[in-house]
Scaffold this motif. Structure first.
Motif, PDB file in Angstrom:
ATOM      1  N   LYS A 112       0.830  -1.212   0.000  1.00 23.10           N
ATOM      2  CA  LYS A 112       0.000   0.000   0.000  1.00 23.10           C
ATOM      3  C   LYS A 112       0.860   1.256   0.000  1.00 23.10           C
ATOM      4  CE  LYS A 112      -3.967  -2.032   2.337  1.00 23.10           C
ATOM      5  NZ  LYS A 112      -4.782  -2.032   3.565  1.00 23.10           N
ATOM      6  N   VAL A 113       1.900   1.267   0.814  1.00 18.40           N
ATOM      7  CA  VAL A 113       2.794   2.428   0.868  1.00 18.40           C
ATOM      8  C   VAL A 113       3.428   2.678  -0.490  1.00 18.40           C
ATOM      9  CG1 VAL A 113       4.984   3.278   1.819  1.00 18.40           C
ATOM     10  CG2 VAL A 113       3.272   2.286   3.339  1.00 18.40           C
ATOM     11  N   LEU A 114       3.908   1.621  -1.135  1.00 19.74           N
ATOM     12  CA  LEU A 114       4.541   1.782  -2.442  1.00 19.74           C
ATOM     13  C   LEU A 114       3.558   2.328  -3.467  1.00 19.74           C
ATOM     14  CD1 LEU A 114       6.768  -1.397  -2.507  1.00 19.74           C
ATOM     15  CD2 LEU A 114       7.557   0.976  -2.417  1.00 19.74           C
ATOM     16  N   LYS A 115       2.357   1.784  -3.504  1.00 16.50           N
ATOM     17  CA  LYS A 115       1.352   2.254  -4.461  1.00 16.50           C
ATOM     18  C   LYS A 115       0.993   3.715  -4.215  1.00 16.50           C
ATOM     19  CE  LYS A 115      -0.617  -2.296  -5.333  1.00 16.50           C
ATOM     20  NZ  LYS A 115      -1.765  -3.193  -5.103  1.00 16.50           N
ATOM     21  N   ARG A 116       0.813   4.089  -2.951  1.00 15.85           N
ATOM     22  CA  ARG A 116       0.492   5.482  -2.602  1.00 15.85           C
ATOM     23  C   ARG A 116       1.645   6.421  -2.934  1.00 15.85           C
ATOM     24  NH1 ARG A 116      -1.505   3.855   3.264  1.00 15.85           N
ATOM     25  NH2 ARG A 116      -3.542   2.998   2.719  1.00 15.85           N
ATOM     26  N   SER A 117       2.846   5.886  -3.003  1.00 13.44           N
ATOM     27  CA  SER A 117       4.037   6.693  -3.232  1.00 13.44           C
ATOM     28  C   SER A 117       4.393   6.842  -4.699  1.00 13.44           C
ATOM     29  CB  SER A 117       5.221   6.085  -2.469  1.00 13.44           C
ATOM     30  OG  SER A 117       4.941   6.055  -1.087  1.00 13.44           O
ATOM     31  N   GLY A 118       3.601   6.254  -5.581  1.00 15.03           N
ATOM     32  CA  GLY A 118       3.863   6.393  -7.008  1.00 15.03           C
ATOM     33  C   GLY A 118       4.598   5.236  -7.646  1.00 15.03           C
ATOM     34  N   PHE A 119       4.844   4.185  -6.885  1.00 13.76           N
ATOM     35  CA  PHE A 119       5.478   2.989  -7.438  1.00 13.76           C
ATOM     36  C   PHE A 119       4.405   2.133  -8.104  1.00 13.76           C
ATOM     37  CE2 PHE A 119       8.619   4.383  -4.472  1.00 13.76           C
ATOM     38  CZ  PHE A 119       9.827   3.872  -4.898  1.00 13.76           C
ATOM     39  N   ARG A 120       4.793   1.412  -9.142  1.00 11.69           N
ATOM     40  CA  ARG A 120       3.873   0.532  -9.862  1.00 11.69           C
ATOM     41  C   ARG A 120       4.406  -0.896  -9.834  1.00 11.69           C
ATOM     42  NH1 ARG A 120       0.779   3.778  -8.766  1.00 11.69           N
ATOM     43  NH2 ARG A 120       0.316   5.609  -9.966  1.00 11.69           N
TER      44      ARG A 120
END
Length: 93
Positions: free
Chosen positions: A71-79
């Motif tokens: 979730k953190v990665l997705k919210r941070s712009g990572f795909r």
């Protein structure tokens, strides 16, 4: 409280067998700091700063069962790019 660590391509080569070696970012929060969206607020700023400093290929590897990190990665712009190995997924910024 926690750590955000940047692993350069030369170090990644010592630990992984990949066709391409980006910078890798790792993050960790102590349990007492979790649940406050701290990393969700910090990681996008760190990733954007790194991009502004010329690091245009940034990746993160996360255990498939670590739903909070996903979730953190997705919210941070990572795909999500797919499977990294039998237990982990790889994300790109």
């Amino acid at each position: 409280m926690g750590v955000i660590d940047l692993i350069p391509p030369a170090v990644a080569r010592d630990h992984y067998r990949l066709t391409k070696y980006p910078y890798f970012i790792e993050f960790y929060l102590k349990s007492c700091a979790r649940g406050n969206a701290l990393m969700s607020r910090l990681l996008p700023k760190v990733a954007a700063h790194l991009r502004n400093e010329g690091i245009d290929e940034l990746a993160a590897v996360v255990n498939r069962q670590n739903l909070a990190a996903h979730k953190v990665l997705k919210r941070s712009g990572f795909r999500l790019q797919g499977k990294f190995d039998a237990l982990q997924d790889i994300y790109l910024f």
